[in-house]
Design an enzyme around this catalytic site. Structure first.
Site, mmCIF file in Angstrom:
data_model
loop_
_atom_site.group_PDB
_atom_site.id
_atom_site.type_symbol
_atom_site.label_atom_id
_atom_site.label_comp_id
_atom_site.label_asym_id
_atom_site.label_seq_id
_atom_site.Cartn_x
_atom_site.Cartn_y
_atom_site.Cartn_z
ATOM 1 N N PRO A 169 136.840 21.480 67.544
ATOM 2 C CA PRO A 169 136.595 20.567 66.413
ATOM 3 C C PRO A 169 135.093 20.420 66.136
ATOM 4 O O PRO A 169 134.304 20.287 67.069
ATOM 5 C CB PRO A 169 137.210 19.239 66.872
ATOM 6 C CG PRO A 169 137.617 19.401 68.277
ATOM 7 C CD PRO A 169 137.463 20.820 68.683
ATOM 8 N N GLU A 170 134.734 20.467 64.871
ATOM 9 C CA GLU A 170 133.342 20.279 64.472
ATOM 10 C C GLU A 170 133.156 18.824 64.030
ATOM 11 O O GLU A 170 134.125 18.061 63.969
ATOM 12 C CB GLU A 170 132.999 21.245 63.329
ATOM 13 C CG GLU A 170 132.975 22.717 63.742
ATOM 14 C CD GLU A 170 131.816 23.055 64.673
ATOM 15 O OE1 GLU A 170 130.790 22.350 64.627
ATOM 16 O OE2 GLU A 170 131.943 23.998 65.459
ATOM 17 N N HIS A 213 149.565 17.173 80.209
ATOM 18 C CA HIS A 213 148.245 17.249 79.566
ATOM 19 C C HIS A 213 147.766 15.901 79.023
ATOM 20 O O HIS A 213 146.682 15.804 78.485
ATOM 21 C CB HIS A 213 148.262 18.293 78.452
ATOM 22 C CG HIS A 213 148.645 19.650 78.929
ATOM 23 N ND1 HIS A 213 147.980 20.288 79.959
ATOM 24 C CD2 HIS A 213 149.622 20.501 78.541
ATOM 25 C CE1 HIS A 213 148.541 21.467 80.174
ATOM 26 N NE2 HIS A 213 149.544 21.613 79.334
ATOM 27 N N ARG A 233 143.217 22.100 77.846
ATOM 28 C CA ARG A 233 142.228 22.972 78.487
ATOM 29 C C ARG A 233 141.155 22.203 79.247
ATOM 30 O O ARG A 233 140.351 22.794 79.964
ATOM 31 C CB ARG A 233 141.613 23.918 77.452
ATOM 32 C CG ARG A 233 142.651 24.922 76.940
ATOM 33 C CD ARG A 233 142.049 25.969 76.045
ATOM 34 N NE ARG A 233 141.090 26.810 76.745
ATOM 35 C CZ ARG A 233 140.327 27.713 76.148
ATOM 36 N NH1 ARG A 233 140.433 27.890 74.848
ATOM 37 N NH2 ARG A 233 139.481 28.441 76.846
#
Ligand code: ZN
Length: 281
Positions: A2-3, A97, A116
């Site tokens: 994500p930016e 997660h 991740r």
């Protein structure tokens, strides 16, 4: 990953969901660390506190209570989502997660998920933001018109020999100008990405600052409209509509949309870079 525009969409989504100043009832951690260790004292500091605001600094999110803030970063695959606490309680097998749940007094539960685990969660005391290791070296916010000015950029670039594109991506100078945005901004500003940052003129600094704001605002608008109900407020919006608005990025060998010359590419600072040899001086 994500930016800044996606993180801003997550921030405004969370802000709407948490607008009623809900009080944190209980925080549960399911791991001792994500990318970095999570302070053991985090649940104790947050329990009983009302959530008063949700802010963004660079790509970090700050969920504020009067005494402390919960700092988080989405890394590559992190997300925040909201579930009904009663529904969550009935689920027998927890999602492995989901690393942190924050139960609120309005029956909702904030869940931080990160498969991740490049993301992070930490606690920041009030007035300690400027000394926090993840926040203290960050440059100015690109959308802050008071701090991110053409004069600021011009002075910061003075005598710098690095390529202007690498300079714009330096998070110590200005945050949130990612690789794609840097190529697009310099195309719109008519500045060749390989030029030394120190050779940028005041006029070019004006154009670069303007275009950074225009490009980021367009992307925020696109990201914001793609998340409608804010039930899920996290994660990368990989096929954002900004993707379709690229002029030069990923267009090597294609015709420049302004002049028809062929778009060029090369690696710069280890990142693929695109420009029009005719439009960008
Ligand atoms: Zn051109």
């Amino acid at each position: 990953m994500p930016e800044l525009p996606e993180v801003e969409s997550v921030r405004s989504g969370l802000e709407k969901l948490l607008a009623g100043r809900p009080v944190i009832k209980r925080v549960r951690l399911y791991r001792a660390d994500i990318r970095f260790p999570i302070p053991k004292s985090l649940p104790g500091h947050l329990a009983g506190e009302p959530i008063v605001s949700v802010r963004r600094r660079a790509k970090y999110l700050l969920i504020d209570t009067p005494k402390v803030s919960l700092l988080s970063h989405l890394g590559m695959t992190g997300s925040w989502r909201v579930e009904e606490a009663s529904v969550l309680r009935k689920i027998k097998k927890r999602d492995p997660h989901d690393h942190c749940t924050i139960e609120l007094d309005n029956g909702q539960c904030l869940v931080f998920r990160d498969p991740r685990r490049f993301g992070m969660i930490d606690l920041v005391e009030k007035n300690a933001e400027h000394t926090h290791p993840r926040l203290k070296s960050l440059g100015v916010e690109p959308l802050d018109e008071r701090l991110f000015t053409p004069e600021y950029l011009f002075q910061a670039s003075h005598r710098r020999k690095i390529a202007v594109k690498v300079f714009l991506m330096d998070q110590k100078i200005v945050v949130g100008v990612g690789n794609i945005y840097a190529s697009e901004v310099l195309f719109r500003a008519g500045v060749r990405p390989t030029r030394a940052a120190g050779k940028i003129t005041r006029d070019e600094a004006v154009r670069i600052v303007d275009e950074i704001r225009v490009v980021l605002r367009e992307a925020i608008k696109a990201g914001g409209s793609s998340i409608r109900d804010f039930h899920s407020v996290g994660g990368a919006n990989e096929v954002g509509s900004f993707q379709n608005a690229h002029h030069v990025y990923g267009k090597a060998g294609r015709a420049c949309p302004k002049c028809g010359a062929l778009i060029r590419t090369r690696m710069l600072g280890g990142r693929s870079t695109f420009w029009c040899p005719a439009c960008q001086k």
